[in-house]
Design a protein around this motif. Structure first.
Motif, PDB file in Angstrom:
ATOM      1  N   ILE A 271       0.844  -1.197   0.000  1.00 31.94           N
ATOM      2  CA  ILE A 271       0.000   0.000   0.000  1.00 31.94           C
ATOM      3  C   ILE A 271       0.881   1.248   0.000  1.00 31.94           C
ATOM      4  O   ILE A 271       0.597   2.249  -0.680  1.00 31.94           O
ATOM      5  CB  ILE A 271      -0.942   0.009   1.222  1.00 31.94           C
ATOM      6  N   ILE A 272       1.984   1.201   0.764  1.00 33.18           N
ATOM      7  CA  ILE A 272       2.880   2.355   0.831  1.00 33.18           C
ATOM      8  C   ILE A 272       3.603   2.557  -0.499  1.00 33.18           C
ATOM      9  O   ILE A 272       3.806   3.701  -0.932  1.00 33.18           O
ATOM     10  CB  ILE A 272       3.878   2.203   1.998  1.00 33.18           C
ATOM     11  N   TRP A 273       3.981   1.475  -1.180  1.00 35.44           N
ATOM     12  CA  TRP A 273       4.558   1.596  -2.531  1.00 35.44           C
ATOM     13  C   TRP A 273       3.565   2.310  -3.456  1.00 35.44           C
ATOM     14  O   TRP A 273       3.946   3.171  -4.248  1.00 35.44           O
ATOM     15  CB  TRP A 273       4.880   0.214  -3.102  1.00 35.44           C
ATOM     16  N   ARG A 274       2.285   1.940  -3.339  1.00 38.51           N
ATOM     17  CA  ARG A 274       1.265   2.585  -4.164  1.00 38.51           C
ATOM     18  C   ARG A 274       1.234   4.092  -3.886  1.00 38.51           C
ATOM     19  O   ARG A 274       1.171   4.904  -4.813  1.00 38.51           O
ATOM     20  CB  ARG A 274      -0.103   1.959  -3.868  1.00 38.51           C
ATOM     21  N   GLU A 275       1.286   4.462  -2.606  1.00 38.24           N
ATOM     22  CA  GLU A 275       1.286   5.883  -2.241  1.00 38.24           C
ATOM     23  C   GLU A 275       2.562   6.569  -2.770  1.00 38.24           C
ATOM     24  O   GLU A 275       2.514   7.687  -3.279  1.00 38.24           O
ATOM     25  CB  GLU A 275       1.196   6.022  -0.719  1.00 38.24           C
ATOM     26  N   PHE A 276       3.700   5.902  -2.634  1.00 34.83           N
ATOM     27  CA  PHE A 276       4.982   6.450  -3.082  1.00 34.83           C
ATOM     28  C   PHE A 276       4.921   6.813  -4.562  1.00 34.83           C
ATOM     29  O   PHE A 276       5.280   7.937  -4.961  1.00 34.83           O
ATOM     30  CB  PHE A 276       6.071   5.403  -2.820  1.00 34.83           C
ATOM     31  N   TYR A 277       4.449   5.902  -5.388  1.00 36.05           N
ATOM     32  CA  TYR A 277       4.391   6.160  -6.825  1.00 36.05           C
ATOM     33  C   TYR A 277       3.393   7.274  -7.167  1.00 36.05           C
ATOM     34  O   TYR A 277       3.608   8.051  -8.099  1.00 36.05           O
ATOM     35  CB  TYR A 277       4.039   4.874  -7.578  1.00 36.05           C
ATOM     36  N   ARG A 278       2.319   7.388  -6.409  1.00 36.38           N
ATOM     37  CA  ARG A 278       1.342   8.442  -6.664  1.00 36.38           C
ATOM     38  C   ARG A 278       1.880   9.799  -6.222  1.00 36.38           C
ATOM     39  O   ARG A 278       1.669  10.805  -6.895  1.00 36.38           O
ATOM     40  CB  ARG A 278       0.011   8.116  -5.960  1.00 36.38           C
ATOM     41  N   HIS A 279       2.574   9.833  -5.109  1.00 39.27           N
ATOM     42  CA  HIS A 279       3.204  11.078  -4.663  1.00 39.27           C
ATOM     43  C   HIS A 279       4.253  11.526  -5.680  1.00 39.27           C
ATOM     44  O   HIS A 279       4.378  12.717  -5.970  1.00 39.27           O
ATOM     45  CB  HIS A 279       3.845  10.879  -3.292  1.00 39.27           C
ATOM     46  N   LEU A 280       4.998  10.558  -6.237  1.00 37.43           N
ATOM     47  CA  LEU A 280       5.997  10.890  -7.259  1.00 37.43           C
ATOM     48  C   LEU A 280       5.341  11.488  -8.496  1.00 37.43           C
ATOM     49  O   LEU A 280       5.864  12.432  -9.100  1.00 37.43           O
ATOM     50  CB  LEU A 280       6.774   9.630  -7.662  1.00 37.43           C
ATOM     51  N   LEU A 281       4.190  10.936  -8.887  1.00 39.93           N
ATOM     52  CA  LEU A 281       3.504  11.410 -10.089  1.00 39.93           C
ATOM     53  C   LEU A 281       3.106  12.877  -9.946  1.00 39.93           C
ATOM     54  O   LEU A 281       3.169  13.641 -10.918  1.00 39.93           O
ATOM     55  CB  LEU A 281       2.254  10.550 -10.327  1.00 39.93           C
ATOM     56  N   VAL A 282       2.713  13.265  -8.735  1.00 38.87           N
ATOM     57  CA  VAL A 282       2.340  14.656  -8.483  1.00 38.87           C
ATOM     58  C   VAL A 282       3.584  15.536  -8.400  1.00 38.87           C
ATOM     59  O   VAL A 282       3.624  16.644  -8.939  1.00 38.87           O
ATOM     60  CB  VAL A 282       1.503  14.771  -7.189  1.00 38.87           C
ATOM     61  N   ALA A 283       4.629  15.044  -7.731  1.00 39.09           N
ATOM     62  CA  ALA A 283       5.849  15.842  -7.549  1.00 39.09           C
ATOM     63  C   ALA A 283       6.637  16.010  -8.845  1.00 39.09           C
ATOM     64  O   ALA A 283       7.302  17.036  -9.045  1.00 39.09           O
ATOM     65  CB  ALA A 283       6.738  15.190  -6.487  1.00 39.09           C
ATOM     66  N   PHE A 284       6.542  15.014  -9.731  1.00 38.00           N
ATOM     67  CA  PHE A 284       7.310  15.044 -10.979  1.00 38.00           C
ATOM     68  C   PHE A 284       6.369  14.771 -12.158  1.00 38.00           C
ATOM     69  O   PHE A 284       6.263  13.633 -12.633  1.00 38.00           O
ATOM     70  CB  PHE A 284       8.431  14.003 -10.935  1.00 38.00           C
ATOM     71  N   PRO A 285       5.669  15.817 -12.634  1.00 37.35           N
ATOM     72  CA  PRO A 285       4.678  15.639 -13.706  1.00 37.35           C
ATOM     73  C   PRO A 285       5.242  15.002 -14.968  1.00 37.35           C
ATOM     74  O   PRO A 285       4.492  14.407 -15.748  1.00 37.35           O
ATOM     75  CB  PRO A 285       4.192  17.079 -13.977  1.00 37.35           C
ATOM     76  N   LYS A 286       6.566  15.071 -15.178  1.00 36.45           N
ATOM     77  CA  LYS A 286       7.157  14.488 -16.390  1.00 36.45           C
ATOM     78  C   LYS A 286       6.918  12.978 -16.448  1.00 36.45           C
ATOM     79  O   LYS A 286       6.941  12.384 -17.534  1.00 36.45           O
ATOM     80  CB  LYS A 286       8.652  14.787 -16.444  1.00 36.45           C
ATOM     81  N   LEU A 287       6.673  12.361 -15.273  1.00 38.04           N
ATOM     82  CA  LEU A 287       6.417  10.924 -15.259  1.00 38.04           C
ATOM     83  C   LEU A 287       5.115  10.580 -15.977  1.00 38.04           C
ATOM     84  O   LEU A 287       4.965   9.490 -16.514  1.00 38.04           O
ATOM     85  CB  LEU A 287       6.370  10.406 -13.820  1.00 38.04           C
ATOM     86  N   SER A 288       4.164  11.511 -15.984  1.00 40.44           N
ATOM     87  CA  SER A 288       2.904  11.292 -16.697  1.00 40.44           C
ATOM     88  C   SER A 288       3.072  11.464 -18.202  1.00 40.44           C
ATOM     89  O   SER A 288       2.162  11.155 -18.968  1.00 40.44           O
ATOM     90  CB  SER A 288       1.831  12.274 -16.216  1.00 40.44           C
ATOM     91  N   MET A 289       4.227  11.968 -18.610  1.00 41.98           N
ATOM     92  CA  MET A 289       4.445  12.282 -20.021  1.00 41.98           C
ATOM     93  C   MET A 289       5.478  11.373 -20.676  1.00 41.98           C
ATOM     94  O   MET A 289       6.024  11.688 -21.722  1.00 41.98           O
ATOM     95  CB  MET A 289       4.862  13.751 -20.153  1.00 41.98           C
ATOM     96  N   GLY A 290       5.735  10.222 -20.034  1.00 37.48           N
ATOM     97  CA  GLY A 290       6.604   9.237 -20.657  1.00 37.48           C
ATOM     98  C   GLY A 290       8.083   9.522 -20.569  1.00 37.48           C
ATOM     99  O   GLY A 290       8.873   8.937 -21.306  1.00 37.48           O
ATOM    100  N   HIS A 291       8.499  10.403 -19.653  1.00 42.48           N
ATOM    101  CA  HIS A 291       9.921  10.714 -19.531  1.00 42.48           C
ATOM    102  C   HIS A 291      10.603   9.773 -18.549  1.00 42.48           C
ATOM    103  O   HIS A 291       9.990   9.316 -17.575  1.00 42.48           O
ATOM    104  CB  HIS A 291      10.115  12.155 -19.056  1.00 42.48           C
ATOM    105  N   ASN A 292      11.883   9.501 -18.783  1.00 42.44           N
ATOM    106  CA  ASN A 292      12.678   8.795 -17.782  1.00 42.44           C
ATOM    107  C   ASN A 292      12.766   9.649 -16.528  1.00 42.44           C
ATOM    108  O   ASN A 292      12.969  10.866 -16.618  1.00 42.44           O
ATOM    109  CB  ASN A 292      14.103   8.563 -18.303  1.00 42.44           C
ATOM    110  N   PHE A 293      12.626   9.020 -15.359  1.00 43.46           N
ATOM    111  CA  PHE A 293      12.851   9.788 -14.134  1.00 43.46           C
ATOM    112  C   PHE A 293      14.318  10.207 -14.071  1.00 43.46           C
ATOM    113  O   PHE A 293      14.639  11.347 -13.767  1.00 43.46           O
ATOM    114  CB  PHE A 293      12.482   8.965 -12.902  1.00 43.46           C
ATOM    115  N   ASN A 294      15.203   9.259 -14.364  1.00 45.99           N
ATOM    116  CA  ASN A 294      16.626   9.527 -14.403  1.00 45.99           C
ATOM    117  C   ASN A 294      16.990  10.003 -15.806  1.00 45.99           C
ATOM    118  O   ASN A 294      16.897   9.246 -16.768  1.00 45.99           O
ATOM    119  CB  ASN A 294      17.401   8.252 -14.052  1.00 45.99           C
TER     120      ASN A 294
END
Length: 479
Positions: A271-294
């Motif tokens: 459940i916490i992994w699920r929250e982690f990935y959702r928090h990341l999506l909000v903090a780093f909008p580029k993840l919604s646009m197909g960009h590498n995080f790194n």
């Protein structure tokens, strides 16, 4: 009340707020859901998940009807249609306020921002995570980029809270007796193998926590065993909430947030992994646009061989557990989590196919399709993501099958052409000299004489693929 991915009446902050607003103003509540088939197609939403949405909307309409709240389905094509559809609806029914749950994806956020800018009285409430994205930060006030410290902080915050899901609202008006069936005019695939409804989701959760969670850590990696909760399709549509899940865990295992020996610890971590990935999506909008995080991932020279990608999609790579997993996905619209990691690693590292190809294919098939989890999992496997698996760690498909499906129960269920082949031979399949998919009779060895099974030769030899991956993915090595 504008429903999105929160198809429930229990623990729904937006629905609760809409009903309280109506009671305070002596008014009524209407509910809407906006169907956008072209947007679904752009987001690669699986036809099975669309059918699951349809079934849940019909059940939601019944639940709302008992509260005196009509559910109207508005039909558009894309998110941009929302403004005109809502404007007409607001005028027709003299709507004074719109309530909805926040969503973490960038297109959904932009849609809501444009509606507010256009003058709609739209109130957005957090419903997707237990802890609001942006509230779990390190000492510098930044989003964590590694799961373990995020998890510790998340548990620390949550342990200080009183976790109580919101009850379903009471009746607003007299019950609605006649409710027309809701239909969609777009491609769908039957989801009938999965029970639908809030009640079903709660029963699955209760059964899992009362009977299976204590064995979850021991059994969750074995695909032949029903060792996981299988709640992901319901979480993806918001039929059940993270808060409801955590509250149920703490009701049975009150020590789960503070005691690492708790039987519920491992599942709570999911459940916490699920929250982690959702928090990341909000903090780093580029993840919604197909960009590498790194950003170093932009330097990877992917091979992107279309024939090899097709072999992976169709479950004919010549590696039995990989193929069984892909056939499970294609046949059922779901895949065991251990196998999601295996096939993602195989595609990105053995075949050097861009993780975005695999992410999109998963999304097109999965009944539990969810951008945050899908993106997070694929980038973890490829080594391009936040808190990613190191690029030089490459799963051996045969070692994985020997370890997690030793008796080949899962493999033989989904790759029946191997049903007469001894398990040891399945775990020791040899690669042909040619590194490409080709139909050959692998089982012509003397000890297998008389067995007629034919199966694709392994698409690539593991040691060769591993070395090649380490060289190509060394683009991820920090300068």
């Amino acid at each position: 009340m504008w429903f999105r991915n929160d198809l429930r009446i229990g623990d729904n902050p937006a629905l609760k707020a809409a009903c309280e607003f109506a009671n305070d103003h002596g008014s009524k509540v209407r509910a809407v859901y906006i169907v956008t088939p072209e947007q679904w197609q752009r987001h690669h939403v699986a036809p099975m998940q669309i059918d699951f949405i349809r079934r849940h909307l019909n059940l939601l309409a019944q639940s709302l009807g008992a509260l005196g709240i009509p559910l109207d389905v508005l039909y558009g094509q894309v998110f941009d249609d929302s403004a005109s559809l809502l404007a007409d609806y607001v005028n027709e029914h003299t709507i004074g306020a719109i309530f909805a749950g926040k969503e973490p994806e960038i297109n959904e956020q932009r849609r809501d921002e444009s509606l507010i800018a256009a003058g709609f009285n739209l109130t957005l409430l957090q419903q997707d995570c237990l802890l609001v994205p942006g509230s779990v930060l390190n000492l510098s006030g930044d989003m964590y980029k590694v799961f373990t410290p995020f998890s510790k902080k998340w548990k620390q915050i949550t342990a200080s809270m009183h976790i109580v899901p919101l009850s379903a609202p009471g009746p607003i008006d007299s019950a609605i007796s006649q409710i027309a069936p809701i239909t969609f005019d777009c491609a769908m695939r039957s989801s009938e193998a999965w029970q639908a409804g809030e009640g079903a989701a709660k029963r699955i959760l209760d059964t899992f926590l009362s009977q299976d969670v204590e064995h979850y850590q021991a059994l969750r990696d074995f695909p032949a065993v029903e060792g996981t909760s299988r709640l992901s399709p319901y979480l993806a549509l918001g039929v059940i909430s993270a808060r409801q899940c955590v509250a149920s865990v703490l009701q049975r295992f009150p020590e789960a947030l503070v005691d690492d020996t708790s039987p519920a610890k491992t599942w709570l971590n999911e459940i916490i992994w699920r929250e982690f990935y959702r928090h990341l999506l909000v903090a780093f909008p580029k993840l919604s646009m197909g960009h590498n995080f790194n950003a170093l991932g932009d330097g990877i020279k992917w091979r992107n061989d279309k024939n090899e990608f097709a072999a992976w999609c169709e479950g004919r790579t010549g590696y039995p557990l990989v193929d069984a997993a892909m056939r499970q996905l294609n046949q059922t619209g779901w895949m065991h989590n251990r196998l999601r990691m295996l096939v993602a690693s195989f595609l990105t590292k053995h075949l050097l196919v861009d993780w975005r190809w695999g992410e999109q294919y998963f999304r097109q098939q999965l009944i539990d399709g969810d951008l945050a989890a899908n993106n997070g999992g694929w980038q973890w496997s490829a080594g391009t993501g936040c808190d990613a698996q190191p690029y030089f760690r490459v799963f051996s498909p045969l070692s994985q099958s020997a370890k997690f499906d030793p008796n080949c129960e899962f493999i033989k269920r989904f790759v029946p052409e191997l049903s007469e082949v001894p398990n040891k031979a399945i775990h020791e399949i040899k690669c042909s000299a040619v590194y490409e998919a080709s139909k050959v009779d692998l089982f012509a060895a003397p000890e297998l004489e008389g067995k007629s099974a034919t199966y694709p030769a392994p698409i690539v030899e593991h040691s060769f693929a591993r070395q090649r991956a380490i060289e190509v993915l060394s683009a991820l090595k920090k300068p």
